[in-house]
Design a protein around this motif. Structure first.
Motif, PDB file in Angstrom:
ATOM      1  N   ALA A   1      21.024  33.496  74.623  1.00 53.95           N
ATOM      2  CA  ALA A   1      20.641  33.553  73.206  1.00 53.95           C
ATOM      3  C   ALA A   1      21.243  32.379  72.446  1.00 53.95           C
ATOM      4  N   PHE A   2      22.486  32.017  72.765  1.00 53.93           N
ATOM      5  CA  PHE A   2      23.141  30.858  72.146  1.00 53.93           C
ATOM      6  C   PHE A   2      22.284  29.600  72.341  1.00 53.93           C
ATOM      7  N   SER A   3      21.802  29.403  73.568  1.00 53.17           N
ATOM      8  CA  SER A   3      20.977  28.232  73.878  1.00 53.17           C
ATOM      9  C   SER A   3      19.651  28.274  73.127  1.00 53.17           C
ATOM     10  N   ALA A   4      18.997  29.453  73.164  1.00 51.40           N
ATOM     11  CA  ALA A   4      17.686  29.586  72.524  1.00 51.40           C
ATOM     12  C   ALA A   4      17.791  29.433  71.015  1.00 51.40           C
ATOM     13  N   PHE A   5      18.795  30.054  70.412  1.00 50.28           N
ATOM     14  CA  PHE A   5      18.969  29.967  68.965  1.00 50.28           C
ATOM     15  C   PHE A   5      19.324  28.545  68.542  1.00 50.28           C
ATOM     16  N   ALA A   6      20.168  27.871  69.349  1.00 48.62           N
ATOM     17  CA  ALA A   6      20.566  26.508  69.003  1.00 48.62           C
ATOM     18  C   ALA A   6      19.373  25.570  69.037  1.00 48.62           C
ATOM     19  N   ALA A   7      18.569  25.666  70.103  1.00 48.36           N
ATOM     20  CA  ALA A   7      17.407  24.777  70.226  1.00 48.36           C
ATOM     21  C   ALA A   7      16.382  25.058  69.127  1.00 48.36           C
ATOM     22  N   PHE A   8      16.150  26.345  68.845  1.00 45.28           N
ATOM     23  CA  PHE A   8      15.204  26.659  67.777  1.00 45.28           C
ATOM     24  C   PHE A   8      15.718  26.161  66.426  1.00 45.28           C
ATOM     25  N   SER A   9      17.012  26.267  66.198  1.00 41.64           N
ATOM     26  CA  SER A   9      17.584  25.809  64.933  1.00 41.64           C
ATOM     27  C   SER A   9      17.420  24.305  64.772  1.00 41.64           C
ATOM     28  N   LEU A  10      17.483  23.574  65.884  1.00 40.47           N
ATOM     29  CA  LEU A  10      17.230  22.138  65.808  1.00 40.47           C
ATOM     30  C   LEU A  10      15.808  21.876  65.318  1.00 40.47           C
ATOM     31  N   PHE A  11      14.842  22.589  65.906  1.00 43.21           N
ATOM     32  CA  PHE A  11      13.456  22.451  65.473  1.00 43.21           C
ATOM     33  C   PHE A  11      13.295  22.855  64.004  1.00 43.21           C
ATOM     34  N   ALA A  12      13.970  23.944  63.624  1.00 40.82           N
ATOM     35  CA  ALA A  12      13.771  24.494  62.280  1.00 40.82           C
ATOM     36  C   ALA A  12      14.444  23.668  61.193  1.00 40.82           C
ATOM     37  N   SER A  13      15.596  23.060  61.506  1.00 36.50           N
ATOM     38  CA  SER A  13      16.340  22.357  60.463  1.00 36.50           C
ATOM     39  C   SER A  13      16.053  20.866  60.417  1.00 36.50           C
ATOM     40  N   LEU A  14      15.977  20.211  61.576  1.00 35.95           N
ATOM     41  CA  LEU A  14      15.860  18.765  61.584  1.00 35.95           C
ATOM     42  C   LEU A  14      14.537  18.218  62.109  1.00 35.95           C
ATOM     43  N   SER A  15      13.748  19.058  62.806  1.00 37.54           N
ATOM     44  CA  SER A  15      12.481  18.517  63.318  1.00 37.54           C
ATOM     45  C   SER A  15      11.557  18.042  62.189  1.00 37.54           C
TER      46      SER A  15
END
Length: 400
Positions: free
Chosen positions: A226-240
């Protein structure tokens, strides 16, 4: 059969409480994810750096973490229904503050309050859906929780981005229909009668509960997945929304919102059509596909190839779906009704840490070394974590 209202009703009517709880969850998650495609507009209007955008995003996550740490057992004390309504109140308040925000600090306060709402609603809706789903469908409850959560988070950026793209006031108008929807859901939940439960004393003392000792290694794998999935999604959501401006030929909140939405709608479809896949297999597939997505994104940043961004976006949606569906199924299998809410709070706490520590690091690296270097470094680090978790899971003999 005796239904949620305490009287005999048909199977069709007994779906109504489940549907209302699900609608409240979807409306709440739309509200939490609404701002993602608006960040470039805030960045331009307020002259913000990439790290300041990540701080606004992290404020929301700190709200989630604070709630899970101090109020994770609220549903066990006042019931899932009242906790869900409390979450809708906080969602509405946070969105109203966002409407009137004129600087990053006020917006961060609004996002923090929305984070509190998210923490309250995630655990309460999970318990509510498991208790209101008709008896003969109980085994599908964890999958439906994961699917509908993904749908809500996916619709948020799409709704926000679409309204902002065609609105004269893109930092105000997107919030208004969601505020109205949250208020209507709050009122609608009063029509439900909560089932009887044994209330536990309300305590705000921080307590993170793990499952039985024999499941600790499996729980750590699930939590770090979950840490990995949430971190990667947060990258897409905040900086993509910021870095795709240099990669894609199309721009605007609709484009960035659609890219974020694509991930979660693909995730929801995967979870719907792969409901019969065993939890262990789901975790394995999810970790490998997330690894492939992160490698594709790193190559995209290096080569500036727009096609690789689409590949990464789609692959991550698939990996996200498999990984989180497997994680929810494992949590459901290794917990009981008495400890499920507390263990789920611990699981989400670990997951939400992935939305804070790596994302702050990306913001720092972006300010000092450039956005491309920051995103590539993130992808390398998270790829290594996914690979380690996959190998660890292969060697683990204990299964749920």
């Amino acid at each position: 059969m005796l239904n949620f209202y305490g009287s005999n009703m048909t199977e069709n009517i007994s779906w109504r409480p489940f549907a209302m709880v699900s609608l409240a969850l979807i409306m709440g998650t739309i509200g939490t994810a609404l701002a993602s495609p608006l960040y470039p507009i805030y960045q331009q209007a307020w002259h913000l750096s990439p790290s300041q955008i990540t701080y606004i995003f992290v404020a929301y996550m700190f709200g989630c973490l604070s709630t899970l740490l101090f109020l994770g057992r609220t549903s066990n004390s006042i019931g899932f229904l009242r906790t869900l309504q409390l979450g809708l109140v906080f969602i509405s308040l946070g969105l109203i503050i966002s409407v009137f925000a004129d600087n990053a600090l006020i917006l961060s306060v609004g996002r923090f309050i929305i984070g509190i709402a998210s923490g309250l609603m995630t655990t309460s809706a999970m318990l509510g859906m498991m208790q209101t789903i008709p008896e003969r469908h109980k085994q599908l409850a964890p999958q439906w929780v994961s699917i509908l959560t993904a749908v809500g988070f996916g619709l948020g950026p799409f709704v926000g981005g679409t309204i902002a793209q065609f609105s004269q006031t893109p930092l105000i108008t997107p919030y208004l229909p969601i505020i109205l929807g949250a208020v209507l859901c709050f009122i609608g939940l009063f029509r439900l009668k909560a089932p009887a439960f044994q209330p536990q004393p309300l305590s705000i003392a921080p307590k993170l509960l793990r499952p039985e000792p024999q499941y600790h290694p499996l729980f750590m794998i699930v939590g770090l997945t979950a840490f990995s999935a949430f971190a990667a999604f947060s990258l897409f959501a905040s900086l993509s929304p910021s870095f795709i401006q240099d990669i894609l030929p199309w721009h605007g909140p609709f484009v960035s919102g659609s890219a974020i939405t694509c991930i979660l709608l693909i995730s929801a479809l995967v979870q719907f059509f792969a409901k019969a896949v065993a939890a262990k297999k789901c975790l394995n597939i999810g970790l490998i596909i997330m690894l492939a997505s992160l490698i594709s994104l790193a190559l995209c940043m290096i080569l500036k190839a727009s096609l690789l961004f689409f590949v990464s976006d789609i692959l991550f949606g698939i990996g996200h779906g498999f990984a989180l569906m497997g994680a929810f199924a494992v949590i459901h299998a290794i917990t009981t009704l008495q400890n499920r809410a507390a263990v789920m709070s611990t699981y989400l706490f670990i997951g939400y840490l992935g939305t804070i520590v790596p994302i702050i690091a990306v913001g720092y690296l972006a300010d000092h070394f450039g956005l491309s270097f920051a995103v590539t470094s993130f992808c390398v680090a998270m790829s290594i974590l996914c690979l380690v978790l996959w190998f660890w899971h292969q060697k683990l003999r204990i299964t749920a």
